[in-house]
Scaffold this motif. Structure first.
Motif, PDB file in Angstrom:
ATOM      1  N   TRP A 140       0.813  -1.242  -0.106  1.00  0.00           N
ATOM      2  CA  TRP A 140       0.136  -0.035   0.037  1.00  0.00           C
ATOM      3  C   TRP A 140       1.278   1.083  -0.104  1.00  0.00           C
ATOM      4  N   VAL A 141       1.687   1.116   0.988  1.00  0.00           N
ATOM      5  CA  VAL A 141       2.581   2.240  -0.056  1.00  0.00           C
ATOM      6  C   VAL A 141       3.625   2.736  -0.431  1.00  0.00           C
ATOM      7  N   ALA A 142       3.043   1.699  -1.007  1.00  0.00           N
ATOM      8  CA  ALA A 142       4.442   1.691  -2.029  1.00  0.00           C
ATOM      9  C   ALA A 142       3.033   2.055  -3.679  1.00  0.00           C
ATOM     10  N   ALA A 143       2.126   1.488  -3.287  1.00  0.00           N
ATOM     11  CA  ALA A 143       0.880   2.361  -4.317  1.00  0.00           C
ATOM     12  C   ALA A 143       0.593   4.077  -4.052  1.00  0.00           C
ATOM     13  N   ALA A 144       1.109   4.009  -2.820  1.00  0.00           N
ATOM     14  CA  ALA A 144       0.707   5.363  -2.295  1.00  0.00           C
ATOM     15  C   ALA A 144       1.588   5.912  -3.094  1.00  0.00           C
ATOM     16  N   SER A 145       2.691   5.796  -3.362  1.00  0.00           N
ATOM     17  CA  SER A 145       4.177   6.274  -3.936  1.00  0.00           C
ATOM     18  C   SER A 145       3.904   6.630  -5.095  1.00  0.00           C
ATOM     19  N   VAL A 146       3.695   5.504  -5.901  1.00  0.00           N
ATOM     20  CA  VAL A 146       3.533   5.549  -7.560  1.00  0.00           C
ATOM     21  C   VAL A 146       2.529   6.953  -6.824  1.00  0.00           C
ATOM     22  N   THR A 147       1.385   6.466  -6.664  1.00  0.00           N
ATOM     23  CA  THR A 147       0.063   7.449  -7.212  1.00  0.00           C
ATOM     24  C   THR A 147       0.590   9.092  -6.436  1.00  0.00           C
ATOM     25  N   ALA A 148       1.653   9.252  -5.503  1.00  0.00           N
ATOM     26  CA  ALA A 148       2.276  10.642  -5.218  1.00  0.00           C
ATOM     27  C   ALA A 148       2.917  11.444  -6.155  1.00  0.00           C
ATOM     28  N   LEU A 149       3.793  10.247  -6.632  1.00  0.00           N
ATOM     29  CA  LEU A 149       4.322  10.207  -8.055  1.00  0.00           C
ATOM     30  C   LEU A 149       4.017  10.545  -9.724  1.00  0.00           C
ATOM     31  N   GLY A 180       2.540  14.735 -13.102  1.00  0.00           N
ATOM     32  CA  GLY A 180       1.597  15.893 -13.397  1.00  0.00           C
ATOM     33  C   GLY A 180       1.494  17.171 -13.404  1.00  0.00           C
ATOM     34  N   GLY A 181       1.508  17.548 -11.914  1.00  0.00           N
ATOM     35  CA  GLY A 181       1.497  18.762 -11.367  1.00  0.00           C
ATOM     36  C   GLY A 181       3.099  19.268 -12.750  1.00  0.00           C
ATOM     37  N   TRP A 182       4.065  18.847 -12.333  1.00  0.00           N
ATOM     38  CA  TRP A 182       5.524  19.479 -12.727  1.00  0.00           C
ATOM     39  C   TRP A 182       4.694  19.922 -14.450  1.00  0.00           C
ATOM     40  N   TRP A 183       4.009  18.655 -15.024  1.00  0.00           N
ATOM     41  CA  TRP A 183       4.285  18.662 -15.990  1.00  0.00           C
ATOM     42  C   TRP A 183       3.299  20.292 -16.670  1.00  0.00           C
ATOM     43  N   LEU A 184       2.131  19.874 -16.022  1.00  0.00           N
ATOM     44  CA  LEU A 184       1.188  20.976 -16.089  1.00  0.00           C
ATOM     45  C   LEU A 184       2.407  22.664 -15.773  1.00  0.00           C
ATOM     46  N   LYS A 185       2.459  22.706 -15.212  1.00  0.00           N
ATOM     47  CA  LYS A 185       3.601  23.667 -14.651  1.00  0.00           C
ATOM     48  C   LYS A 185       4.631  24.068 -15.789  1.00  0.00           C
ATOM     49  N   ASN A 186       5.385  23.157 -15.968  1.00  0.00           N
ATOM     50  CA  ASN A 186       5.867  23.685 -17.445  1.00  0.00           C
ATOM     51  C   ASN A 186       5.451  23.522 -18.313  1.00  0.00           C
ATOM     52  N   ASN A 187       3.981  23.392 -18.987  1.00  0.00           N
ATOM     53  CA  ASN A 187       3.832  23.626 -19.625  1.00  0.00           C
ATOM     54  C   ASN A 187       2.521  24.689 -20.020  1.00  0.00           C
TER      55      ASN A 187
END
Lengths: 541, 181
Positions: free
Chosen positions: A58-67, A72-79
């Motif tokens: 679950w920790v791994a799944a949460a981490s992947v989601t957070a990543l 996504g946020g980074w991409w939006l910010k940069n685009n």
């Protein structure tokens, strides 16, 4: 004999050594423990979860989601187009501005102290009196700032040159400096500027000397030694932030520092220069395409619905009559697809190697057959079919068409009914908005894309057969059809890249209307479906 | 056995107490092994440290298909060999014919000798001989296995062993003569 002798010899020795035991020094365990700590630290850092994922799914799944969210946020910010352009312009201009006005800033406070992008000097000036009061020394703000200049120049020199020995010594010096307490107000702007300047210096080596010369405006500063490339005599008053140190250590020399472990899987990288140094972003690929798609179009007409109440006032829908109403309720007719086609003009942008965003405009000619009922109306003295009747009564009960009003006298409708294949010819303008996901990435010639999105269907007109075998066209805003309806679309597209610019396309597409394409008060509903295979060509810009 | 399994599981979970227990249980005997393969106590300590780190980091590969002690000992030996290889300890290799002379058996018994004396003798052997002697005489490996482990030919292994044996017998004789006189 020889073998038994040998055997005896070995046995004797083995016996003596087998149970031998010697106590190792007590400190050895501590050394082993220290090594284990080190190993574990590295292991945890390099493979954070993998060996423990059995318990930490679950920790791994949460981490992947957070990543994913972060990416996504980074991409939006940069685009975001304006922002990114503005930011890159700022970034590009900032270091030059800092350098160009350095001498002035060293002595003269800048006019605009509220400027958000204030440099070190600016912030130092604003916090100057406090700093002076706290330290209660003769060290002025100018000294602090200019004292940083040799370090900045040195930092750039370290980056630019490959002299490892000198470099590591100076880096050590810088590290020692960084351990000293820094004036809090100076840290953030200082590090920001330092990194910026250091990067700029890398690009333009001569500017290091320039900076040194300018630094010379303050007599206390030992800049001469620096410009000759000698050992740095870092003034004791110099305040170096940790970020600045990281900027210095940002080359291979970091690994050669005394006291640093040999393996360092994580190297701290300052966040500011990353944006700064690598504005390297793959240019987005834009394209335009044209295509044609033969399709099977089914209008999905169903007579009945919310408008039925209004329609029941007419004899054709009266329960007592033996005509359409009963038939409509029993089996609202059947729909058959007919050969249709769509012309497609589309454009898109390839956001990444996997994702694309596409839109365009399609002209859809949708042919469909509705098997309805035909009956003779004595009122109009003509044959009338269920579809035209439904269309007629749907339009707010205002008779607008040739087959016109049917009176309330149910006896006027003949009970003799026949079935009729009513051909419909729909015309829509479609505006699809869809995303593509590359199942096979376009690395080579072929790529395969999964498409999904929605389509805005703009109704143009529908021509259909009447009971008299005439053709009636329904169009306009007050027709029973909605001007704008929506459909979900999905499909696959196989692409073959012919050359750098041109790509051929072969796609399969399925569309299904979301809700009815008719108005809410219409006496019939239409839920069109389309299935088609299209071909086209694309030009990449 | 169950206790050993618990210990191994503890080590796999990086339980420091379990690791410490395992270390204390085997450190003495393993230190003796390392002493035999190296030339000084300091070297032996280094090898022991390195080997125990390997034991703890590789404990997940232990499959219980042999006694734990044998597995750990194998790691000690391998680590020792790696250490010696780094030190270029196999440079002096000799042909088997050079050491054909044998010393008569009856006079070379080690029964009356101290462990430390014997250890000293082994350590004084030439580097190549020392390992081959340990592997063949003490650990019981065959020459072909030793050749593979040390990256030498089987003939060289045999010759090294013969030489080691000869030298040891000579030392024992010398010691016995000194004691008797």
């Amino acid at each position: 004999m020889a073998s038994s002798e040998e055997h005896t010899f070995e046995n004797e020795w083995r016996r003596r050594f087998d149970d031998a035991s010697e106590t190792p020094p007590p400190a050895l365990w501590e050394r082993i423990e220290a090594r284990l700590d080190e190993e574990e630290e590295e292991r945890v850092m390099v493979i954070p979860f993998w060996q423990r994922t059995q318990q930490l799914r679950w920790v791994a799944a949460a981490s992947v989601t957070a990543l994913l969210l972060a990416v996504g946020g980074w991409w939006l910010k940069n685009n975001l187009p304006e922002k990114s352009v503005a930011a890159s312009t700022e970034l590009a201009q900032q270091p030059r501005a800092v350098e160009a006005t350095k001498s002035e800033r060293l002595s003269v406070p800048p006019a605009n102290e509220n400027e958000p992008k204030t440099s070190l000097a600016t912030k130092s000036e604003s916090t100057g009196p406090e700093v002076a009061a706290e330290t209660s020394t003769k060290v002025t703000r100018e000294k602090e700032q200019v004292a940083a200049a040799p370090l900045l120049g040195e930092a750039s020199r370290l980056v630019a040159t490959s002299s490892k020995r000198n470099g590591s010594q100076k880096v050590r010096a810088a590290r020692q400096e960084s351990k000293r307490p820094a004036t809090p107000a100076l840290i953030p702007p200082f590090s920001e500027q330092t990194i910026a300047s250091a990067t700029t210096q890398t690009a333009t080596p001569s500017s290091g000397e320039k900076m040194g010369a300018k630094g010379g405006t303050s007599p206390e500063i030992p800049v001469a030694a620096l410009s000759e490339g000698g050992q740095i005599a870092a003034p004791s008053a110099t305040k170096v932030s940790p970020e600045m140190t990281l900027a210095f250590l940002e080359n291979k020399q970091m690994r050669q520092l005394l006291g640093h472990p040999k393996r360092q899987p994580w190297v701290a990288v300052p966040s500011v220069p990353i944006d700064f140094v690598k504005p390297k972003q793959l240019p987005k690929e834009y394209w335009a395409s044209v295509g044609v798609m033969p399709a099977s179009y089914n209008a999905g007409v169903e007579i009945g619905g919310r408008g039925l109440l209004a329609a029941s006032n007419t004899p054709l829908y009266n329960n007592t009559s033996a005509s359409f109403n009963n038939s409509a309720r029993a089996s609202s007719g059947t729909n058959r697809s007919a050969l249709s086609y769509a012309f497609q003009w589309q454009g898109g942008v390839q956001l990444s190697s996997r994702w694309s965003l596409e839109s365009g405009i399609n002209y859809l000619q949708g042919n469909s057959v509705y098997q309805g009922i035909n009956a003779f109306s004595t009122l109009s003295n003509s044959y009338i079919n269920s579809l035209e009747s439904a269309v007629n009564v749907s339009d707010n009960n205002i008779p607008r068409y040739d087959f016109a009003t049917i009176g309330s006298d149910k006896s006027l409708v003949q009970t003799l009914t026949t079935t009729q294949d009513i051909s419909n010819s729909y015309q829509f303008l479609q505006v699809p908005v869809q995303t593509g996901f590359a199942l096979i990435k376009p690395k080579r010639k072929f790529s395969l894309w999964l498409l999904g999105g929605f389509i805005n269907n703009i109704f143009l007109k529908n021509s259909f057969q009447t009971g008299q075998d005439n053709t009636v066209t329904v169009s306009g805003n007050d027709s029973p059809y909605r001007r704008l309806s929506f459909a979900a679309t999905t499909g696959m597209r196989l692409q073959y890249k012919v050359n750098k610019r041109w790509t051929t396309l072969l796609s399969g597409n399925y569309q299904r209307s979301v809700g009815s394409a008719t108005r809410a008060n219409a006496a019939f509903q239409a839920r069109p479906q389309l299935m088609g295979v299209g071909a086209g060509v694309r030009y990449g810009f | 056995m169950k206790d050993e399994r618990t210990l191994v599981e503890g080590c796999r979970n990086k339980d420091r107490i379990a690791q410490r227990t395992l270390y204390e249980r085997f450190a003495g005997r393993m230190f003796a092994v390392c002493q035999r393969y190296t030339r000084s106590r300091f070297e032996a300590e280094d090898v022991l440290q390195e080997a125990f780190v390997k034991v703890f980091t590789q404990i997940h590969t232990f499959r219980y298909d042999c006694p734990l002690e044998a597995w750990i000992k194998r790691i000690m030996i391998n680590t020792s060999i790696s250490y010696l290889r780094k030190e270029k300890a196999y440079l002096d290799q000799a042909d088997v014919d050079d050491y054909a002379d044998a010393v008569s058996e009856g006079e070379t018994t080690v029964s009356g000798m101290e462990y430390q004396q014997l250890l000293g003798m082994v350590r004084e052997l030439p580097a190549g001989c020392q390992s081959v002697f340990n592997l063949y005489a003490i650990e019981g490996y065959q020459h072909n296995e030793i050749a593979q482990m040390l990256g030498i030919s089987e003939g060289t292994s045999k010759s090294q062993y013969a030489r080691a044996k000869q030298l040891l017998q000579a030392k024992i004789l010398e010691t016995n003569n000194t004691n008797s006189s």
